[in-house]
Motif scaffolding. Structure first.
Motif, PDB file in Angstrom:
ATOM      1  N   SER A  52      -1.635  13.829  11.050  1.00 53.35           N
ATOM      2  CA  SER A  52      -0.800  13.390  10.078  1.00 53.35           C
ATOM      3  C   SER A  52       0.363  14.441   9.587  1.00 53.35           C
ATOM      4  CB  SER A  52      -1.470  12.702   8.982  1.00 53.35           C
ATOM      5  OG  SER A  52      -2.115  11.595   9.269  1.00 53.35           O
ATOM      6  N   LEU A  53       1.636  14.257  10.022  1.00 53.25           N
ATOM      7  CA  LEU A  53       2.541  15.211   9.908  1.00 53.25           C
ATOM      8  C   LEU A  53       3.201  15.009   8.352  1.00 53.25           C
ATOM      9  CD1 LEU A  53       3.994  15.557  13.161  1.00 53.25           C
ATOM     10  CD2 LEU A  53       1.943  16.877  12.463  1.00 53.25           C
ATOM     11  N   PRO A  54       3.496  15.851   7.903  1.00 51.06           N
ATOM     12  CA  PRO A  54       4.378  15.689   6.554  1.00 51.06           C
ATOM     13  C   PRO A  54       5.526  15.289   6.672  1.00 51.06           C
ATOM     14  CG  PRO A  54       4.104  18.111   7.084  1.00 51.06           C
ATOM     15  CD  PRO A  54       3.357  17.630   8.040  1.00 51.06           C
ATOM     16  N   GLY A  55       6.366  14.628   5.543  1.00 48.22           N
ATOM     17  CA  GLY A  55       7.328  14.202   5.672  1.00 48.22           C
ATOM     18  C   GLY A  55       7.428  12.669   5.584  1.00 48.22           C
ATOM     19  N   ARG A  56       9.024  12.226   5.999  1.00 48.62           N
ATOM     20  CA  ARG A  56       9.045  10.778   6.357  1.00 48.62           C
ATOM     21  C   ARG A  56       8.543  10.165   7.308  1.00 48.62           C
ATOM     22  NH1 ARG A  56      15.389  10.415   5.427  1.00 48.62           N
ATOM     23  NH2 ARG A  56      15.086   8.760   4.051  1.00 48.62           N
ATOM     24  N   ARG A  57       8.230   9.036   7.162  1.00 47.91           N
ATOM     25  CA  ARG A  57       7.785   8.068   8.251  1.00 47.91           C
ATOM     26  C   ARG A  57       8.920   7.550   8.918  1.00 47.91           C
ATOM     27  NH1 ARG A  57       2.978   3.865   6.791  1.00 47.91           N
ATOM     28  NH2 ARG A  57       3.340   3.864   9.185  1.00 47.91           N
ATOM     29  N   VAL A  58       8.801   7.839  10.347  1.00 45.68           N
ATOM     30  CA  VAL A  58       9.949   7.370  11.085  1.00 45.68           C
ATOM     31  C   VAL A  58      10.037   5.889  11.024  1.00 45.68           C
ATOM     32  CG1 VAL A  58      10.713   7.365  13.632  1.00 45.68           C
ATOM     33  CG2 VAL A  58       9.679   9.418  12.527  1.00 45.68           C
ATOM     34  N   GLY A  59      11.472   5.505  11.090  1.00 43.15           N
ATOM     35  CA  GLY A  59      11.659   3.908  10.971  1.00 43.15           C
ATOM     36  C   GLY A  59      11.526   3.138   9.897  1.00 43.15           C
ATOM     37  N   THR A  60      10.837   3.570   8.947  1.00 44.38           N
ATOM     38  CA  THR A  60      10.488   2.980   7.608  1.00 44.38           C
ATOM     39  C   THR A  60      11.293   3.179   6.568  1.00 44.38           C
ATOM     40  OG1 THR A  60       9.040   4.765   6.653  1.00 44.38           O
ATOM     41  CG2 THR A  60       7.827   3.348   7.985  1.00 44.38           C
TER      42      THR A  60
END
Length: 62
Positions: A52-60
């Protein structure tokens, strides 16, 4: 999946392959692939991880 030993492929007895991560990356699952195809590909068995990478979830949008 194996017990963490990656070398040699015939009868692994050593843990010499690793996945390194920083504190902000979470390892969800880690395993050694012990299939015959993996053993034939190299003298080391591959190590795989679900991260699990930090930051924003892609596409959400979050």
């Amino acid at each position: 999946m194996g017990e963490g030993y990656t070398y040699p492929t015939e009868q692994p007895t050593h843990r010499i392959d690793y996945i390194l991560r920083s504190d902000d990356v979470v390892a969800r699952a880690i395993a050694v692939v012990t299939s015959p195809l993996a053993a034939a590909a190299s003298d080391h068995l591959p190590v795989i991880a679900q991260l699990s990478l930090p930051g924003r979830r892609v596409g959400t949008g979050h």
